[in-house]
Design a protein around this motif. Sequence first.
Motif, PDB file in Angstrom:
ATOM      1  N   HIS A  79       0.854  -1.197   0.000  1.00 39.87           N
ATOM      2  CA  HIS A  79       0.000   0.000   0.000  1.00 39.87           C
ATOM      3  C   HIS A  79       0.889   1.246   0.000  1.00 39.87           C
ATOM      4  CE1 HIS A  79      -3.733  -2.259   0.910  1.00 39.87           C
ATOM      5  NE2 HIS A  79      -2.916  -3.054   1.579  1.00 39.87           N
ATOM      6  N   GLU A  91      -4.494   4.386   6.227  1.00 36.76           N
ATOM      7  CA  GLU A  91      -5.947   4.234   6.331  1.00 36.76           C
ATOM      8  C   GLU A  91      -6.357   2.759   6.300  1.00 36.76           C
ATOM      9  OE1 GLU A  91     -10.036   5.782   4.046  1.00 36.76           O
ATOM     10  OE2 GLU A  91      -8.056   6.278   3.259  1.00 36.76           O
ATOM     11  N   ALA A  92      -5.672   1.947   5.515  1.00 38.76           N
ATOM     12  CA  ALA A  92      -6.035   0.540   5.362  1.00 38.76           C
ATOM     13  C   ALA A  92      -5.286  -0.383   6.318  1.00 38.76           C
ATOM     14  CB  ALA A  92      -5.781   0.100   3.917  1.00 38.76           C
ATOM     15  N   ASP A  95      -7.426  -2.996   8.536  1.00 38.66           N
ATOM     16  CA  ASP A  95      -7.974  -4.095   7.732  1.00 38.66           C
ATOM     17  C   ASP A  95      -6.856  -5.030   7.267  1.00 38.66           C
ATOM     18  OD1 ASP A  95     -10.534  -3.100   8.004  1.00 38.66           O
ATOM     19  OD2 ASP A  95     -10.503  -2.026   6.103  1.00 38.66           O
ATOM     20  N   TRP A  96      -5.708  -4.456   6.944  1.00 32.01           N
ATOM     21  CA  TRP A  96      -4.577  -5.269   6.499  1.00 32.01           C
ATOM     22  C   TRP A  96      -4.095  -6.190   7.618  1.00 32.01           C
ATOM     23  CZ3 TRP A  96       0.615  -5.596   7.934  1.00 32.01           C
ATOM     24  CH2 TRP A  96       1.461  -6.237   7.023  1.00 32.01           C
ATOM     25  N   ARG A 114      -7.433   0.531  14.684  1.00 33.38           N
ATOM     26  CA  ARG A 114      -8.595   1.385  14.385  1.00 33.38           C
ATOM     27  C   ARG A 114      -8.699   2.520  15.397  1.00 33.38           C
ATOM     28  NH1 ARG A 114     -10.635  -3.753  12.783  1.00 33.38           N
ATOM     29  NH2 ARG A 114     -11.012  -3.701  10.526  1.00 33.38           N
TER      30      ARG A 114
END
Length: 256
Positions: A79, A91-92, A95-96, A114
């Motif tokens: 990313h 931002e990801a 989730d990663w 988060r």
Amino acid sequence: MSELGQFQDAFATALAQRTSAPITAWLPDGEAEAAGLAVYRNTIAKGCVDALAANFPTVASLVGDDWFRAAAAQFAREHPPTGAALLAYGEAFADWLERFPPAGDLPYLPAMARLDRMWTTALFAPEAEPLRAEAFALAPDVLAAARPRLHPSLAFARFDSGLPGLWLAAREPEPGEIELIDDPQAVLIVRPGDAVHCRLLDPAGFAFLAAARDGASLGEAITAAGEAAPTADLATLFAALIADGVFSGLDLGDPA
């Protein structure tokens, strides 16, 4: 597009794809690989890892520097940043982490990411002057009909276990022994001034803010809070939220 612009785009692609192919046209005859490209790649990679460490300090503190930097380097390869500013990079990342095999034994880690992300988002949210208590000195029927505007930095979330408490404890300068409890918890994060403020949020407070976020009037939000926790001291709850600086405006409605 100018040739300089074409080269800049090709150079960025070469860095992201880790190959000299996009800039072959600008290389001297006979050269298929730009010798100095690795230097730029390493500089960008280090910048990404450092940015992730700054943006996800709780995750870093829980897993240790070596683990975190290895994971961050892999995330950065998958990313790459989409802009020059890395202040909010990642931002990801949460989730990663859910899909990252080495994190399989650390099921709390995505939630920590988060929450770190919520903190960073609050830090860089737009400025707004929080309402003081005197703004709510209205007739009871007018106050009940008013619809609050929540501060742009405000974030709150509820979890099925004590992850917010774990996160808050891990962010202490000297966290000591940290324990994850099974009871559900909610957290409030807001930056009404120069500093981000975080605290646990009880069920009544969460219900109030969730209702206000969905467009409820103050009267409706107070009702939602009372239904979520019938024994809650609603006056104290409301005063605490004002002190937290979660309100940035008040739209007066029709008391009728």
